[in-house]
Design an enzyme around this catalytic site. Structure first.
Site, PDB file in Angstrom:
ATOM      1  N   LYS A 194      33.797  26.700  44.126  1.00 30.88           N
ATOM      2  CA  LYS A 194      32.595  27.470  44.459  1.00 30.88           C
ATOM      3  C   LYS A 194      31.651  27.458  43.259  1.00 30.88           C
ATOM      4  O   LYS A 194      31.899  28.100  42.249  1.00 30.88           O
ATOM      5  CB  LYS A 194      32.915  28.921  44.819  1.00 30.88           C
ATOM      6  CG  LYS A 194      31.696  29.557  45.506  1.00 30.88           C
ATOM      7  CD  LYS A 194      31.602  31.051  45.376  1.00 30.88           C
ATOM      8  CE  LYS A 194      30.887  31.548  44.173  1.00 30.88           C
ATOM      9  NZ  LYS A 194      29.452  31.217  44.078  1.00 30.88           N
ATOM     10  N   GLU A 403      27.501  40.476  24.859  1.00 34.67           N
ATOM     11  CA  GLU A 403      27.014  39.115  25.083  1.00 34.67           C
ATOM     12  C   GLU A 403      25.620  39.165  25.707  1.00 34.67           C
ATOM     13  O   GLU A 403      25.427  39.780  26.756  1.00 34.67           O
ATOM     14  CB  GLU A 403      27.979  38.365  26.013  1.00 34.67           C
ATOM     15  CG  GLU A 403      27.620  36.907  26.175  1.00 34.67           C
ATOM     16  CD  GLU A 403      28.575  36.159  27.100  1.00 34.67           C
ATOM     17  OE1 GLU A 403      29.028  36.746  28.102  1.00 34.67           O
ATOM     18  OE2 GLU A 403      28.854  34.976  26.812  1.00 34.67           O
TER      19      GLU A 403
HETATM   20  P1  NAD Z   1      29.343  35.522  36.635  1.00 34.41           P
HETATM   21  O1  NAD Z   1      30.645  36.073  36.252  1.00 34.41           O
HETATM   22  O2  NAD Z   1      28.288  36.443  37.097  1.00 34.41           O
HETATM   23  O3  NAD Z   1      29.501  34.436  37.808  1.00 34.41           O
HETATM   24  C1  NAD Z   1      30.390  33.355  37.695  1.00 34.41           C
HETATM   25  C2  NAD Z   1      30.806  32.903  39.082  1.00 34.41           C
HETATM   26  O4  NAD Z   1      31.487  33.991  39.709  1.00 34.41           O
HETATM   27  C3  NAD Z   1      29.661  32.527  40.009  1.00 34.41           C
HETATM   28  O5  NAD Z   1      30.045  31.415  40.788  1.00 34.41           O
HETATM   29  C4  NAD Z   1      29.516  33.752  40.899  1.00 34.41           C
HETATM   30  O6  NAD Z   1      28.995  33.461  42.180  1.00 34.41           O
HETATM   31  C5  NAD Z   1      30.959  34.191  41.013  1.00 34.41           C
HETATM   32  N1  NAD Z   1      31.124  35.607  41.371  1.00 34.41           N
HETATM   33  C6  NAD Z   1      30.259  36.635  41.186  1.00 34.41           C
HETATM   34  N2  NAD Z   1      30.784  37.785  41.681  1.00 34.41           N
HETATM   35  C7  NAD Z   1      32.005  37.472  42.151  1.00 34.41           C
HETATM   36  C8  NAD Z   1      33.055  38.233  42.741  1.00 34.41           C
HETATM   37  N3  NAD Z   1      32.934  39.544  42.981  1.00 34.41           N
HETATM   38  N4  NAD Z   1      34.198  37.590  43.095  1.00 34.41           N
HETATM   39  C9  NAD Z   1      34.350  36.265  42.853  1.00 34.41           C
HETATM   40  N5  NAD Z   1      33.385  35.493  42.308  1.00 34.41           N
HETATM   41  C10 NAD Z   1      32.231  36.092  41.956  1.00 34.41           C
HETATM   42  O7  NAD Z   1      28.867  34.652  35.373  1.00 34.41           O
HETATM   43  P2  NAD Z   1      27.509  33.877  35.181  1.00 34.41           P
HETATM   44  O8  NAD Z   1      26.437  34.852  34.930  1.00 34.41           O
HETATM   45  O9  NAD Z   1      27.369  32.887  36.289  1.00 34.41           O
HETATM   46  O10 NAD Z   1      27.857  33.037  33.855  1.00 34.41           O
HETATM   47  C11 NAD Z   1      27.715  33.547  32.587  1.00 34.41           C
HETATM   48  C12 NAD Z   1      29.056  33.950  32.012  1.00 34.41           C
HETATM   49  O11 NAD Z   1      29.975  32.848  32.037  1.00 34.41           O
HETATM   50  C13 NAD Z   1      28.940  34.337  30.554  1.00 34.41           C
HETATM   51  O12 NAD Z   1      29.727  35.465  30.306  1.00 34.41           O
HETATM   52  C14 NAD Z   1      29.507  33.114  29.832  1.00 34.41           C
HETATM   53  O13 NAD Z   1      29.950  33.377  28.533  1.00 34.41           O
HETATM   54  C15 NAD Z   1      30.593  32.695  30.760  1.00 34.41           C
HETATM   55  N6  NAD Z   1      31.023  31.289  30.546  1.00 34.41           N
HETATM   56  C16 NAD Z   1      32.232  31.040  29.949  1.00 34.41           C
HETATM   57  C17 NAD Z   1      32.635  29.711  29.710  1.00 34.41           C
HETATM   58  C18 NAD Z   1      33.947  29.398  29.008  1.00 34.41           C
HETATM   59  O14 NAD Z   1      34.361  28.236  29.006  1.00 34.41           O
HETATM   60  N7  NAD Z   1      34.621  30.375  28.410  1.00 34.41           N
HETATM   61  C19 NAD Z   1      31.822  28.659  30.098  1.00 34.41           C
HETATM   62  C20 NAD Z   1      30.600  28.959  30.691  1.00 34.41           C
HETATM   63  C21 NAD Z   1      30.224  30.282  30.922  1.00 34.41           C
END
Ligand code: NAD
Length: 501
Positions: A194, A403
């Protein structure tokens, strides 16, 4: 066509045709599928602020069918039982196909997430490298490891687990799809991915290419589009998965881990960060300042492992800050396809509000605004642009602890090596920290003293295939990515034992 295309009229014909799709459907069981309720969501070009796609918005029942397809393909498509070398060859064919269309994938990715075109190209190259790395590695694994013990014949056999779920964020959509899918597929699993609702297009483009070239049996790779709280949540709750992988924020990571935990499904979480750079007084000040400015403005600071806290040894603090200021001010902000743009937009209006909000909150909490930041305007574009910013002050400040995920660094001085390490480690996160010094013995000592998954020396954001990359604490759990351990995570061990007397 130049590497910095100037807009939609310059898109490759295949990309233009893809973008003209009235409704982008999800792909599962080898078919293109719409949500049963017909609902869709819009996807924007972050650089122009305009709509570029309408995408189907799956609900739980739709997602569950995709997981059924993956489960069915695991037992009956032949993927799980295929000869290792044959499966590896398929992964190389996927890498070949993406390589041949590198420009197309880079256009889709740059358009969808606002990434500078050349950076999108590098992400596509990384996807290719990841597929080749795990294809090659899968052929070197010992799938039947004999164990020499007295009075028993024994071995550990390694088999694929079954359907694996992947939920990924919007900052590196294609690269992260590769990091997740390649090891799982190489090990013989089937996948349901997803993508984030802001950036679903490159994963869908991949499905078109795989389908057109018949690179995978139906149901082996499934891409479901939809909102996090519906489609994402449905993935995390589905009991048919055997492994779950989540990349994103710690807040959502916790929800996914809880939901998968209720089904006792192992979860790999790659989460956020608040990385530090510890800069000693023996560095080349201009060169180091430039590297850190490049790191924090790379993809507008939307990088989980970025150096967001710059800890500078006190006797060079003023000189270092002066060097950074000039360099931050001269970063060319612009549309992701325009020549000369060094920093593009952030991904959405929501993300822009988050970055600007943290600047306000940081100042309200007592931080000094060394470089103001704020909203940036780009002529002729109505996208989501912010200027780079520098804050300084107490590391207890909200902008130093949480962050931000934008081009914002928080600066503070330190006196001794011990203090530099202590300040770097004073965070709930633990993803990537760096140490900067011409004394390599000190660098090695400090890098190992970091409480984080990664310690980098005289560089930041260094991720290499073969070297495990993962986080600890609020930055992740359950194993990292891009290393031999990752492939092992997607292989189910079974110990087989026969007593001999
Ligand atoms: P997010 O957690 O808001 O969303 C990530 C994914 O989760 C998306 O696909 C979203 O649709 C899905 N999602 C949202 N709500 C959900 C739920 N209730 N249940 C299941 N899935 C759900 O994160 P974001 O804003 O898309 O990305 C930024 C974050 O990702 C930052 O914290 C960043 O540091 C982190 N990140 C970490 C890495 C790593 O390798 N450690 C890499 C890239 C990004």
């Amino acid at each position: 066509m130049s590497t910095t295309a100037t807009g939609p009229t310059a898109f490759a014909p295949a990309v233009a045709a893809f973008l003209s799709t009235p409704v982008h459907k999800s792909y599962h069981g080898g078919r293109w599928v719409e949500a049963a309720d017909g609902q869709t969501f819009d996807v924007l070009d972050p650089g122009a602020g305009t709509k570029i796609a309408t995408v189907t918005s799956l609900k739980k029942a739709d997602v569950d069918k995709a997981v059924d397809s993956a489960a069915e393909a695991f037992t009956s498509s032949g993927w799980a039982t295929m000869q290792i070398a044959e499966r590896a060859a398929r992964l190389h064919r996927i890498a070949d196909a993406v390589e041949k269309r590198k420009h197309e994938f880079a256009q889709v990715e740059a358009l969808d997430c606002g990434k500078i075109y050349s950076q999108a190209e590098a992400d596509v190259q990384n996807f290719i490298d990841t597929f080749r790395y795990f294809a090659d590695l899968s052929q070197a694994v010992n799938y039947r490891q004999v164990i020499a013990v007295k009075h028993h014949e024994a071995w550990v056999a390694r088999h694929p687990w079954g359907p694996c779920g992947f939920i990924i964020p919007w900052n590196f959509p294609f690269l992260l799809a590769g990091w997740g899918l390649a090891p799982a597929l190489a090990a013989g699993n089937t996948c349901v991915l997803k993508p984030a609702e802001d950036t679903p297009l490159s994963a869908l483009y991949l499905c078109h290419v795989i389908e057109e070239l018949d690179l995978l049996p139906a149901g082996v790779l499934n891409v479901v589009t939809g909102l996090g709280e519906t489609a994402g949540s449905a993935i995390s709750q589905n009991p048919r998965f055997r492994r779950m992988s989540f990349t994103g924020s710690p807040e959502v990571g916790r929800l996914v881990a809880e939901a998968a935990g209720r089904n006792l499904i192992p979860v790999k979480c790659e989460l956020g960060g608040k990385g530090a750079a510890v800069i000693f007084n023996d560095v080349d000040i201009p060169a180091t300042a430039q590297k850190l400015v490049d790191a924090i403005t790379f993809h507008a600071g939307q990088v989980c492992c970025d150096a967001t806290r710059w800890l500078i040894q006190r006797d060079i603090y003023d000189d270092f800050v002066g060097e950074c200021l000039g360099r931050m001010k001269s970063v060319q902000i612009g549309y992701q396809f325009d020549d000369g743009s060094q920093m593009g937009p952030v991904v959405s209006a929501k993300q822009r509000a988050r970055v600007l909000g943290y600047l306000q909150k940081g100042v309200a909490d007592g931080a000094d605004l060394i470089l103001e930041g704020g909203e940036a305007q780009i002529s002729g574009k109505n996208g989501f642009y912010v200027k780079p910013a520098l804050l300084a002050g107490s590391l207890n400040n909200v902008a130093a602890r949480e962050e931000i995920f934008g081009p914002v660094a928080f600066l503070a001085p330190f006196a001794s090596e011990e203090e530099g390490v202590r300040l770097a480690n004073d965070t709930d996160y633990g993803l990537g920290n760096s140490v900067w010094s011409s004394d390599l013995q000190r660098c090695a000592r400090v890098a190992e003293a970091f409480r984080s998954g990664n310690g980098w020396i005289n560089a930041h954001n260094v991720i290499v295939h073969g070297v495990p990359y993962g986080g600890i604490g609020k930055s992740g759990m359950g194993g990292g990515v891009v290393s031999p351990e990752t492939l092992n995570d997607y292989l189910r061990p079974i110990s087989v034992v026969r007593p001999l007397q």
